[in-house]
Design an enzyme around this catalytic site. Sequence first.
Site: not given
Length: 264
Positions: A52, A57, A82, A113, A231, A234-235, A239, A243
């Site tokens: 996503d 962004y 979006k 959005h 959704i 995380s980077v 993690r 998830n």
Amino acid sequence: MTPTTSDPLPVPTALLPGGSIPLLGIGTWLSEGDDCYRAVRHALDVGYRHVDTATGYGNESQVGRALAESAVDRADVFVTTKLPPDAAGRERETLEASLRDLGTDYVDLWLIHWPPNKEASPWVWERFVELRNEGKVRSIGVSNYAVEQVDILSEQVGETPAVNQIPWSPADHDAQVAEQLGKRGVVLEGYSPFKRTDLDHPVLAEIGAAHDATPAQVVVRWHIDHGYVVIPKSVTPARIEENADVTRFSLSADELARIDTIGG
């Protein structure tokens, strides 16, 4: 080095007009530059098949680089982007820019959005239908829309959004909103699943302990077992993997009901 990848995560999907959307994806809000590229690339490598992003962004080119350099076929990844509300009136050029940055000739889901000027804006929705019909988009929907605004689009344009992506978590849970969207055939997609939920809440801790899972994993699984799309962003590789490690357990109806009450 040859790209490597694992099998797709065995997560359920929801059916949209243009295909199936995995109930678990990787979010990229606030993911920037190489951090975004590495996060999406790692997510694909460990089995995510849903990414996503959004024009707003500013990271579509990094998502596109990850898609291009992954060993996963583009056709096997569900990609969402979006339209920013301030791009209303420039739908075609905005979508075409997204497609260039993403390195693809279509996206699986395109969302408004936010309601432009806080209004449903059916004239924007008409352009979405038009571009979908041209094959540039597989499914179309909205984000941050009230149920009443969804109805305005349906009534004035004759097409109901396939998805409404909204803030959603146990703390945000509103059974009436979920029911009303479901009655209209609109898939509920939640973002920021951890942001407003107290991950130290005793109910999450207790249920997590019963499944050898963290409270965050319980929150992700809660979405999936309700049939909501989730959704988490995380980077951090560990993690991202945590998830994803929610396919080994499921929640009972009683556990779901207890988590539903966290928001009060």
